[in-house]
Design an enzyme around this catalytic site. Structure first.
Site, mmCIF file in Angstrom:
data_model
loop_
_atom_site.group_PDB
_atom_site.id
_atom_site.type_symbol
_atom_site.label_atom_id
_atom_site.label_comp_id
_atom_site.label_asym_id
_atom_site.label_seq_id
_atom_site.Cartn_x
_atom_site.Cartn_y
_atom_site.Cartn_z
ATOM 1 N N LYS A 31 0.861 -1.188 0.000
ATOM 2 C CA LYS A 31 0.000 0.000 0.000
ATOM 3 C C LYS A 31 0.893 1.233 0.000
ATOM 4 O O LYS A 31 2.014 1.194 0.514
ATOM 5 C CB LYS A 31 -0.880 0.019 1.255
ATOM 6 C CG LYS A 31 -2.146 0.827 1.096
ATOM 7 C CD LYS A 31 -3.172 0.046 0.311
ATOM 8 C CE LYS A 31 -4.490 0.750 0.184
ATOM 9 N NZ LYS A 31 -5.496 -0.129 -0.422
ATOM 10 N N GLY A 60 -20.981 6.400 2.206
ATOM 11 C CA GLY A 60 -20.075 6.730 1.110
ATOM 12 C C GLY A 60 -20.809 6.706 -0.211
ATOM 13 O O GLY A 60 -21.849 6.036 -0.362
ATOM 14 N N GLY A 108 -18.545 7.158 -3.191
ATOM 15 C CA GLY A 108 -17.390 7.261 -4.081
ATOM 16 C C GLY A 108 -17.394 6.080 -5.023
ATOM 17 O O GLY A 108 -18.442 5.509 -5.330
ATOM 18 N N ASN A 109 -16.209 5.689 -5.462
ATOM 19 C CA ASN A 109 -16.113 4.627 -6.463
ATOM 20 C C ASN A 109 -16.771 3.327 -5.994
ATOM 21 O O ASN A 109 -17.580 2.738 -6.711
ATOM 22 C CB ASN A 109 -14.636 4.391 -6.826
ATOM 23 C CG ASN A 109 -14.477 3.181 -7.722
ATOM 24 O OD1 ASN A 109 -14.150 2.097 -7.260
ATOM 25 N ND2 ASN A 109 -14.747 3.346 -9.003
HETATM 26 P P1 NAD Z 1 -13.688 7.527 -2.719
HETATM 27 O O1 NAD Z 1 -12.693 8.549 -2.334
HETATM 28 O O2 NAD Z 1 -14.081 7.375 -4.161
HETATM 29 O O3 NAD Z 1 -15.059 7.754 -1.901
HETATM 30 C C1 NAD Z 1 -15.082 7.884 -0.515
HETATM 31 C C2 NAD Z 1 -16.527 8.225 -0.143
HETATM 32 O O4 NAD Z 1 -16.641 8.205 1.283
HETATM 33 C C3 NAD Z 1 -16.990 9.604 -0.601
HETATM 34 O O5 NAD Z 1 -18.315 9.531 -1.036
HETATM 35 C C4 NAD Z 1 -16.924 10.440 0.696
HETATM 36 O O6 NAD Z 1 -17.836 11.510 0.695
HETATM 37 C C5 NAD Z 1 -17.317 9.379 1.703
HETATM 38 N N1 NAD Z 1 -16.931 9.705 3.080
HETATM 39 C C6 NAD Z 1 -15.712 10.048 3.557
HETATM 40 N N2 NAD Z 1 -15.775 10.262 4.890
HETATM 41 C C7 NAD Z 1 -17.066 10.035 5.252
HETATM 42 C C8 NAD Z 1 -17.794 10.091 6.473
HETATM 43 N N3 NAD Z 1 -17.188 10.418 7.616
HETATM 44 N N4 NAD Z 1 -19.106 9.787 6.457
HETATM 45 C C9 NAD Z 1 -19.747 9.470 5.316
HETATM 46 N N5 NAD Z 1 -19.120 9.392 4.111
HETATM 47 C C10 NAD Z 1 -17.813 9.676 4.090
HETATM 48 O O7 NAD Z 1 -13.154 6.137 -2.127
HETATM 49 P P2 NAD Z 1 -13.450 4.672 -2.643
HETATM 50 O O8 NAD Z 1 -12.449 4.330 -3.686
HETATM 51 O O9 NAD Z 1 -14.891 4.525 -2.934
HETATM 52 O O10 NAD Z 1 -13.024 3.832 -1.339
HETATM 53 C C11 NAD Z 1 -13.899 3.725 -0.228
HETATM 54 C C12 NAD Z 1 -13.337 2.674 0.724
HETATM 55 O O11 NAD Z 1 -13.174 1.436 0.030
HETATM 56 C C13 NAD Z 1 -11.960 2.961 1.343
HETATM 57 O O12 NAD Z 1 -11.899 2.358 2.615
HETATM 58 C C14 NAD Z 1 -11.001 2.233 0.386
HETATM 59 O O13 NAD Z 1 -9.760 1.929 1.010
HETATM 60 C C15 NAD Z 1 -11.816 0.996 0.116
HETATM 61 N N6 NAD Z 1 -11.484 0.278 -1.109
HETATM 62 C C16 NAD Z 1 -11.481 0.901 -2.321
HETATM 63 C C17 NAD Z 1 -11.205 0.174 -3.469
HETATM 64 C C18 NAD Z 1 -11.286 0.779 -4.840
HETATM 65 O O14 NAD Z 1 -11.101 0.044 -5.819
HETATM 66 N N7 NAD Z 1 -11.598 2.072 -4.974
HETATM 67 C C19 NAD Z 1 -10.887 -1.182 -3.364
HETATM 68 C C20 NAD Z 1 -10.914 -1.799 -2.118
HETATM 69 C C21 NAD Z 1 -11.218 -1.046 -0.993
#
Ligand code: NAD
Length: 428
Positions: A107, A219, A221-222
């Site tokens: 990471k 959340g 996000g992605n």
């Molecule tokens: P991202 O940055 O695209 O989205 C994060 C989301 O979380 C946003 O909508 C943000 O507004 C929201 N958020 C942040 N703090 C918050 C809070 N206190 N309360 C409510 N919402 C909140 O991130 P992502 O890529 O969607 O990743 C989200 C999680 O999944 C992380 O823990 C990441 O490590 C994990 N993850 C991501 C991937 C990937 O492929 N993107 C893969 C495995 C795990």
């Protein structure tokens, strides 16, 4: 444990220690596996648009590469800590092992807020990160990918810097690249879809019809967006979604008791996954407190934002109606809350199984990049579904057979695979 004194690395090590005790893991395997193999800490000087130089902190941590090159994302986060990256690198090792892809765990992170940087500054930051790491990453030793607040464009800048220094093309050195530039179709959807493939299987084992379920998501996000899309497409109803509001420095929960139209909500979120509060209210969404996503009368909770969100203090907020928690985020549940989830009998799909779709598709991207031949989206998603479904059932069956909590069962499988690789290589 509050957010301020939460330490993800302590959580990851405690989870590991508990399972190491459970399976009676030998001492040398414990010593190798409870800490990262390698850590790189460095500074990245960046010329800012105004002519000044700003120095950022960067990290890359390789927890274990006994089963193959380390693999894991790079987070851009102003609150990033080295312990969070250590924990995440460790979880990546278990993640690649539990879905049985020939990779290890790593990471990275840059302490920065890309929301406050111009595109040109972000490009210089990405290139600077690679200049510090070029000798220690690549398709044969450690393959980075995007993560929180980093994206396909960042990966392409990083790959371009890597290839420029190396003087050749290495498309398998970094994944999460844009489609058409070595990226895989399906990567954008992969983590969120993977979450729902495991949810679908969990509901089947519980004899629950997905079309009669409701969910609440943290959340947008992605991960959350694509999980929400597929869950809705399978007939599930989402009542609430909560996101972070960077202006107000707090989270809000958006509720539509008739079910959220994901396509409509996507139109009013920004690229960081924040929902536009004013627009949401004007469209009729109820605006609730940040924690309200936990309190809803739903069947499924889907934390897909960040770590340490379901804590012992917050656990009592969870409605008695909740039957399944699917951990889209990494480390959303504290160890104390795990015990409470177990006691209440809520079915848990643990993070490193539930959200392994991203790394599985990254692995497919690496394979395609190395072959220089790309599959169509259907083929990628079919292969992803097969891998996720098989991994889910292996964990579920072990949990049933040994009467284990799902997180512990996933750990038993993953630790066993990695400890065997370490042993077979003659490291212990
Ligand atoms: P991202 O940055 O695209 O989205 C994060 C989301 O979380 C946003 O909508 C943000 O507004 C929201 N958020 C942040 N703090 C918050 C809070 N206190 N309360 C409510 N919402 C909140 O991130 P992502 O890529 O969607 O990743 C989200 C999680 O999944 C992380 O823990 C990441 O490590 C994990 N993850 C991501 C991937 C990937 O492929 N993107 C893969 C495995 C795990």
């Amino acid at each position: 444990m509050t957010q301020e004194n939460y330490n993800a690395y302590q959580t990851a090590q405690k989870q590991f220690d508990d399972v190491a005790d459970l399976v009676n893991l030998n001492q040398s395997a414990r010593e190798i596996l409870r800490e990262p193999s390698r850590e790189f800490h460095f500074t990245i000087p960046v010329k800012m648009d105004d002519g000044t130089t700003k120095v950022f902190k960067g990290y890359r941590i390789q927890h274990n590469d006994a089963r193959g090159p380390a693999k894991g994302g790079i987070r851009f986060d102003p609150n990033e800590t080295v312990d969070t990256i250590r924990a995440l690198s460790m979880w990546m090792t278990w993640k690649t092992a539990v879905v049985d892809i020939p990779l290890g765990g790593g990471k990275g992170g840059i302490v920065c807020d890309p929301r406050t940087l111009s595109d040109a500054e972000q490009e210089r930051l990405c290139r600077g990160y690679i200049r510090q790491l070029v000798k220690n990453i690549g398709e044969l030793n450690d393959v980075p990918a995007p993560d929180v607040m980093s994206n396909a464009q960042h990966m392409l800048w990083m790959l371009d810097e890597y290839e420029t220094i190396k003087g050749a093309r290495y498309p398998g050195a970094i994944t999460g690249k844009p489609v058409g530039m070595g990226g895989s179709l399906g990567r954008t959807e992969a983590t969120g879809y993977g979450v729902i493939y495991t949810l679908r299987e969990a509901l089947k084992t519980l004899n629950i019809d997905i079309t009669e379920t409701t969910a609440s998501i943290q959340g947008f996000g992605n991960v959350a967006e694509y999980a929400a899309r597929l869950y809705s497409a399978m007939g599930g109803k989402i009542l609430t979604i909560s996101t972070w509001d960077n202006q107000d420095k707090k989270a809000y929960t958006y509720r539509n008791p008739n079910g959220i139209d994901v396509d409509q909500l996507v139109l009013i979120k920004d690229k960081f996954g924040t929902i536009d509060k004013e627009k949401a209210v004007s469209m009729g969404y109820e605006l609730l407190d940040g924690d309200a996503w936990l309190e809803q009368e739903v069947d499924i909770l889907l934390p897909a934002a960040l770590e340490n969100q379901i804590t012992a203090e917050k656990f009592p907020l969870i409605n008695q109606s909740v039957k399944v928690i699917c951990e889209g985020a990494n480390g959303p549940t504290s160890t104390e809350a795990d015990q409470l989830i177990k006691d209440r009998g809520i079915y848990l799909v643990p993070d490193f199984l539930c959200n392994a779709g991203g790394v599985t598709c990254s692995y497919f991207e690496q394979v395609q990049s190395n072959m220089n031949y790309f599959w169509d989206k259907e083929e990628v998603l079919d292969k992803l579904d097969t891998k996720m479904t098989a991994a889910f059932h292996a964990v579920h069956e072990l949990a049933e057979e040994k009467q284990l909590y799902m997180r512990d069962a996933a750990y038993v499988i993953a630790i066993d695979r990695v400890a065997n690789a370490v042993k077979q290589r003659g490291w212990i």
